[in-house]
Design an enzyme around this catalytic site. Structure first.
Site, PDB file in Angstrom:
ATOM      1  N   HIS A  75       0.824  -1.209   0.000  1.00 43.87           N
ATOM      2  CA  HIS A  75       0.000   0.000   0.000  1.00 43.87           C
ATOM      3  C   HIS A  75       0.858   1.259   0.000  1.00 43.87           C
ATOM      4  CE1 HIS A  75      -0.246  -1.696   4.190  1.00 43.87           C
ATOM      5  NE2 HIS A  75       0.228  -0.507   4.472  1.00 43.87           N
ATOM      6  N   HIS A  90       6.820   6.727   5.836  1.00 44.28           N
ATOM      7  CA  HIS A  90       6.046   6.308   4.655  1.00 44.28           C
ATOM      8  C   HIS A  90       5.189   7.487   4.198  1.00 44.28           C
ATOM      9  CE1 HIS A  90       3.297   5.645   8.042  1.00 44.28           C
ATOM     10  NE2 HIS A  90       2.371   6.047   7.183  1.00 44.28           N
ATOM     11  N   HIS A 119       1.357   8.829   1.984  1.00 43.70           N
ATOM     12  CA  HIS A 119       0.010   8.583   1.433  1.00 43.70           C
ATOM     13  C   HIS A 119      -0.186   9.558   0.280  1.00 43.70           C
ATOM     14  CE1 HIS A 119      -1.100   6.228   5.090  1.00 43.70           C
ATOM     15  NE2 HIS A 119      -0.217   7.040   5.651  1.00 43.70           N
ATOM     16  N   GLU A 174      -4.044  12.562   4.186  1.00 42.09           N
ATOM     17  CA  GLU A 174      -5.010  11.938   5.098  1.00 42.09           C
ATOM     18  C   GLU A 174      -5.676  13.034   5.922  1.00 42.09           C
ATOM     19  OE1 GLU A 174      -2.831   8.371   6.807  1.00 42.09           O
ATOM     20  OE2 GLU A 174      -4.316   7.564   5.396  1.00 42.09           O
ATOM     21  N   HIS A 210       4.520  10.504   6.653  1.00 46.63           N
ATOM     22  CA  HIS A 210       4.450  10.194   8.084  1.00 46.63           C
ATOM     23  C   HIS A 210       5.798   9.696   8.598  1.00 46.63           C
ATOM     24  CE1 HIS A 210      -0.168   9.619   7.748  1.00 46.63           C
ATOM     25  NE2 HIS A 210       0.175  10.871   7.959  1.00 46.63           N
ATOM     26  N   THR A 223      -3.598   5.209  10.900  1.00 40.82           N
ATOM     27  CA  THR A 223      -4.596   5.425   9.848  1.00 40.82           C
ATOM     28  C   THR A 223      -4.769   4.190   8.972  1.00 40.82           C
ATOM     29  OG1 THR A 223      -3.018   6.318   8.251  1.00 40.82           O
ATOM     30  CG2 THR A 223      -4.011   7.890   9.813  1.00 40.82           C
ATOM     31  N   THR A 224      -4.122   3.088   9.368  1.00 39.05           N
ATOM     32  CA  THR A 224      -4.335   1.799   8.683  1.00 39.05           C
ATOM     33  C   THR A 224      -4.660   0.756   9.759  1.00 39.05           C
ATOM     34  OG1 THR A 224      -1.951   1.350   8.793  1.00 39.05           O
ATOM     35  CG2 THR A 224      -2.769   2.262   6.740  1.00 39.05           C
TER      36      THR A 224
HETATM   37  C1  GRE Z   1       0.165   3.990   8.661  1.00 35.19           C
HETATM   38  O1  GRE Z   1       0.260   2.770   8.441  1.00 35.19           O
HETATM   39  O2  GRE Z   1      -0.255   4.777   7.827  1.00 35.19           O
HETATM   40  C2  GRE Z   1       0.618   4.476   9.998  1.00 35.19           C
HETATM   41  C3  GRE Z   1       1.441   3.684  10.797  1.00 35.19           C
HETATM   42  C4  GRE Z   1       1.874   4.133  12.035  1.00 35.19           C
HETATM   43  C5  GRE Z   1       1.475   5.353  12.477  1.00 35.19           C
HETATM   44  C6  GRE Z   1       0.674   6.172  11.687  1.00 35.19           C
HETATM   45  C7  GRE Z   1       0.237   5.732  10.432  1.00 35.19           C
HETATM   46  O3  GRE Z   1       1.842   2.460  10.345  1.00 35.19           O
HETATM   47  O4  GRE Z   1      -0.537   6.511   9.664  1.00 35.19           O
HETATM   48 ZN    ZN Z   2       0.568   6.847   7.537  1.00 42.87          ZN
END
Ligand code: GRE
Ligand code: ZN
Length: 266
Positions: free
Chosen positions: A64, A91, A93, A103, A116, A198-199
């Site tokens: 993802h 990572h 989004h 997000e 993030h 958020t996941t």
């Molecule tokens: C995510 O998978 O998007 C995530 C994490 C840990 C903290 C925040 C977050 O894996 O959004």
């Molecule tokens: Zn995240």
């Protein structure tokens, strides 16, 4: 394993609560940030960080999105944080178009993406997993991505590595290490509130710090994110998938505030 499904296709955010009841909880993330209505606060010490300039040396395709793995030291403290937090991973989004992708939203408006930087309380807990399950165990820095004329040098190191990890579960060393400091915006002003991952499993253990100022990347750079594939090389390309198997969109929409306070820091 449910977590192996593509979280933004058929098993979309709307259905997460079927398997992860917390997803319909009262302190979920992201949220729509009401920019002018935050509670102005001055913490006794400012938010501060120190990162090894070569902290991130590997990158993985999670199915993802991309995730930078951290082998160097990174520490975050001060501001709303009660102790020292250690950098675990970074990572991002993003969305199909520049009109969506972040997000968190600000007064109902989304940015094209959001980075993030995930940290855990290494003073109170002995592992990321332990901290992720403890109230206030995680602290995440959120950095909005905006699209402009200039390519971002540090983001380019990530973009250059994406062609080495086209499919899910692929991991490679970065040719050029990434400096977490260079992924932070020029201004330190931020919003702060208590929320969640958020996941899935959407654990409600995150102290969120969302910077007000975005980071600018080029159109080509964010397009490169969308070319990642959500499936493993041995799997057939999912033909009935509306996204054609590419990670063109991997953000969760804003969740209800449920009376939470958003703190406004500078
Ligand atoms: C995510 O998978 O998007 C995530 C994490 C840990 C903290 C925040 C977050 O894996 O959004
Ligand atoms: Zn995240």
């Amino acid at each position: 394993n449910i977590l192996n499904l593509f979280l933004y296709g058929e098993f979309c955010p709307h259905t997460w609560a079927v398997h992860f009841p917390l997803a319909s909880g009262k302190r979920q993330s992201p949220i729509d940030i009401p920019s002018g209505r935050g509670e102005a606060v001055n913490f006794s010490s400012g938010l501060a960080w120190t990162y090894d300039s070569d902290a991130c040396d590997r990158i993985t395709n999670t199915g993802h999105g991309w995730k930078l793995l951290v082998s160097g030291n990174g520490e975050l403290w001060g501001g709303p944080l009660p102790s020292k937090f250690k950098l675990e991973q970074i990572h991002a989004h993003w969305g199909c178009t520049e009109n969506e992708g972040s997000e968190h939203t600000v007064d109902g408006v989304a940015y094209p993406g959001e980075i993030h930087l995930v940290h855990w309380d290494s003073e109170k807990y002995s592992s990321f997993a332990e901290a992720a399950n403890a109230d206030g165990g995680l602290a995440v820095l959120g950095v909005f991505i905006t699209v402009g004329d200039q390519a971002h040098d540090e983001i380019q190191k990530i973009v250059d590595a994406l062609e080495l990890i086209p499919n899910k579960d692929m991991t490679e060393n970065l040719a050029k290490t990434v400096d977490p400091l260079k992924l932070l915006p020029e201004s330190k002003a931020f919003w702060n509130y208590e929320g969640s991952l958020t996941t899935p499993p959407c654990l409600e253990t995150v102290n969120w710090i969302v910077f007000k100022t975005p980071l600018t990347v080029s159109k080509e750079q964010i397009s490169a994110f969308r070319a990642l594939r959500a499936y493993a090389p041995e799997e057939d390309k999912p033909g009935d998938d509306e996204f054609g198997g590419q990670v063109v969109q991997n953000f969760r929409p804003p969740m209800p505030l449920c009376g939470r306070v958003v703190r406004d820091c500078c």
